[in-house]
Design a protein around this motif. Sequence first.
Motif, PDB file in Angstrom:
ATOM      1  N   TYR A  33       1.101  -1.053  -0.039  1.00 29.77           N
ATOM      2  CA  TYR A  33      -0.138   0.148   0.157  1.00 29.77           C
ATOM      3  C   TYR A  33       0.555   0.797   0.192  1.00 29.77           C
ATOM      4  O   TYR A  33       1.795   1.165   0.167  1.00 29.77           O
ATOM      5  N   HIS A  34       0.379   2.506  -0.257  1.00 29.89           N
ATOM      6  CA  HIS A  34       1.161   3.332  -0.541  1.00 29.89           C
ATOM      7  C   HIS A  34       0.149   4.595   0.321  1.00 29.89           C
ATOM      8  O   HIS A  34       0.838   5.232   1.412  1.00 29.89           O
ATOM      9  N   GLU A  35      -0.879   4.850   0.604  1.00 31.30           N
ATOM     10  CA  GLU A  35      -1.812   5.604   0.588  1.00 31.30           C
ATOM     11  C   GLU A  35      -3.391   5.131   0.616  1.00 31.30           C
ATOM     12  O   GLU A  35      -3.768   4.216  -0.281  1.00 31.30           O
ATOM     13  N   VAL A  91       3.228  -0.640   4.140  1.00 33.80           N
ATOM     14  CA  VAL A  91       3.057   0.322   3.629  1.00 33.80           C
ATOM     15  C   VAL A  91       3.678   1.342   3.100  1.00 33.80           C
ATOM     16  O   VAL A  91       5.089   1.967   4.088  1.00 33.80           O
ATOM     17  N   ASP A  92       4.319   1.832   1.880  1.00 31.73           N
ATOM     18  CA  ASP A  92       5.478   2.296   1.301  1.00 31.73           C
ATOM     19  C   ASP A  92       5.288   4.109   1.579  1.00 31.73           C
ATOM     20  O   ASP A  92       4.117   4.719   1.368  1.00 31.73           O
ATOM     21  N   ASP A  93       6.280   5.211   1.532  1.00 36.23           N
ATOM     22  CA  ASP A  93       6.547   6.395   1.599  1.00 36.23           C
ATOM     23  C   ASP A  93       6.244   6.687   2.999  1.00 36.23           C
ATOM     24  O   ASP A  93       6.757   7.930   2.952  1.00 36.23           O
ATOM     25  N   GLY A  94       5.236   7.146   3.641  1.00 33.68           N
ATOM     26  CA  GLY A  94       5.353   7.703   4.844  1.00 33.68           C
ATOM     27  C   GLY A  94       4.097   8.824   4.501  1.00 33.68           C
ATOM     28  O   GLY A  94       4.590  10.157   5.126  1.00 33.68           O
ATOM     29  N   GLY A 146      12.622   1.053   5.970  1.00 34.88           N
ATOM     30  CA  GLY A 146      13.630   1.590   4.376  1.00 34.88           C
ATOM     31  C   GLY A 146      13.238   2.104   3.843  1.00 34.88           C
ATOM     32  O   GLY A 146      12.559   0.808   2.699  1.00 34.88           O
ATOM     33  N   HIS A 147      12.971   3.102   2.782  1.00 38.51           N
ATOM     34  CA  HIS A 147      12.647   3.079   1.564  1.00 38.51           C
ATOM     35  C   HIS A 147      14.076   4.000   1.193  1.00 38.51           C
ATOM     36  O   HIS A 147      13.293   4.902  -0.038  1.00 38.51           O
ATOM     37  N   THR A 148      14.852   4.292   1.804  1.00 38.17           N
ATOM     38  CA  THR A 148      16.903   5.023   0.816  1.00 38.17           C
ATOM     39  C   THR A 148      16.147   6.782   1.758  1.00 38.17           C
ATOM     40  O   THR A 148      14.974   7.282   2.474  1.00 38.17           O
ATOM     41  N   SER A 150      16.287   9.360  -0.268  1.00 36.28           N
ATOM     42  CA  SER A 150      15.461  10.864  -1.113  1.00 36.28           C
ATOM     43  C   SER A 150      14.705  10.025  -2.193  1.00 36.28           C
ATOM     44  O   SER A 150      14.011  10.801  -2.896  1.00 36.28           O
ATOM     45  N   HIS A 151      13.893   9.187  -1.833  1.00 34.20           N
ATOM     46  CA  HIS A 151      13.109   8.302  -2.836  1.00 34.20           C
ATOM     47  C   HIS A 151      13.767   8.446  -4.203  1.00 34.20           C
ATOM     48  O   HIS A 151      13.067   8.562  -5.550  1.00 34.20           O
ATOM     49  N   ALA A 152      15.192   7.836  -4.514  1.00 32.29           N
ATOM     50  CA  ALA A 152      15.606   7.994  -5.570  1.00 32.29           C
ATOM     51  C   ALA A 152      15.948   6.940  -6.764  1.00 32.29           C
ATOM     52  O   ALA A 152      15.608   5.678  -6.103  1.00 32.29           O
ATOM     53  N   HIS A 367       0.871   7.630 -10.321  1.00 30.80           N
ATOM     54  CA  HIS A 367       1.705   8.281  -9.740  1.00 30.80           C
ATOM     55  C   HIS A 367       2.214   8.299  -7.683  1.00 30.80           C
ATOM     56  O   HIS A 367       1.213   8.708  -7.274  1.00 30.80           O
ATOM     57  N   HIS A 368       3.639   7.919  -7.254  1.00 33.25           N
ATOM     58  CA  HIS A 368       3.154   8.729  -6.157  1.00 33.25           C
ATOM     59  C   HIS A 368       4.207   8.823  -5.420  1.00 33.25           C
ATOM     60  O   HIS A 368       4.058   9.257  -4.306  1.00 33.25           O
ATOM     61  N   THR A 369       5.288  10.124  -5.869  1.00 30.13           N
ATOM     62  CA  THR A 369       6.219  10.477  -5.321  1.00 30.13           C
ATOM     63  C   THR A 369       5.663  12.156  -5.135  1.00 30.13           C
ATOM     64  O   THR A 369       6.431  13.237  -4.691  1.00 30.13           O
TER      65      THR A 369
HETATM   66 ZN    ZN Z   1       7.384   5.260  -2.881  1.00 25.80          ZN
END
Ligand code: ZN
Length: 374
Positions: A33-35, A91-94, A146-148, A150-152, A367-369
């Motif tokens: 999941y992301h959001e 769940v990604d991104d925060g 962790g997800h790096t 800077s999301h690079a 898109h999710h960034t």
């Molecule tokens: Zn992400």
Amino acid sequence: MHFPALVRLAHIAALSLFLTASAFAQDTIILAYHEVDPVPERGWAVSSEDFADQMRYLALAGYNVVPVSDLVDYIAGRRESLPPNAVVITVDDGWLCALTEMAPVLKRFGFPWSLYVYPKVVGQGSHALTWPKIAALRKAGVDIEGHTMSHAHLMHKSHPDLDDAQYDAFLRTELDESKRVIESHTGQPVRFLAYPYGDYDDTVVAAAKRAGYEAGLLSWFGPNNRSTDPLRLRRFAMVSDTTLEQLRTALGAATLELRDVTPANDGVLTADQTALIATIDDTQLDPASIRASFLGNTTADSSYDAESHRLTLSWKERPREERQTAVILAQTKSGGRSIGIVRFYTSISARQKYAARQDALSKIPLHHTDTTRQ
Ligand SMILES: [Zn+2]
């Protein structure tokens, strides 16, 4: 553009490949999941109502949600087994919705989950989590990973201007340094990495291993088992228009065939209907195992008559939610699972509303960034 519409097609293609591999009892599916938002505006956002239905579905169908660490420990041989029908929730991104929309639902079901954050976005704008909020989630039992930095994009080919030494320094910042930053805020070791965009190659995987990650999560779909490389764990992306039927297939259950369904699937309930009736005559099913329930708050009694092949799900009070989803569960005689899904609406206007919503959701680009939203 980072996530072309092709990703959705890739999911479908991967799904059909997966069907043949789904017979292994210890295959584990990881959901990505992301959001989750009341009304999704981005392709990676699932609506709050759909998310609640998805969690109800997991609970009702008897899936065992386990922490990602259990799966990693199982692959590493530190754990004998996993429960049957194990599922992992990531769940990604925060984004803030992880705290406001997702955490309360996941807590209600007692489902463990892990959150993958990248320091560059933490505290940036009104939609991102802050470090104190992430620490609070950690305190509430959520696994922060962790997800790096800077999301690079991590592959060298995405950074043609960097020479080998510069690229190595870049990887150390994205992988090693971000791990230390997250750990300094949560007080817990970061063991796992979600590769941004699912981008990876052998160099990236080796750098993740060198940085101390025990597992890496991709964006490609597939089952995970003892023979899966823990640094290449596969996931099923839950996006704005993912249906319960797609989730059912992704989790390896067969489609339970229903005939003569009343009210019809996708139909509208009439005033005098007080039961869902269907014929199930698949001889591969164990008749004693067949049962049905609503996903929502409507209580109903289920019965199956093996002689007439008739399933009845009856209710006393008119269903509460405008959209009713009935889930019909059965075991096959060979021990597999077969699941039927029937959806109906309590009015024509409700059906129109949901159809328009599904149409709108399917048109949101993926898109999710973005870190800012209207
Ligand atoms: Zn992400």
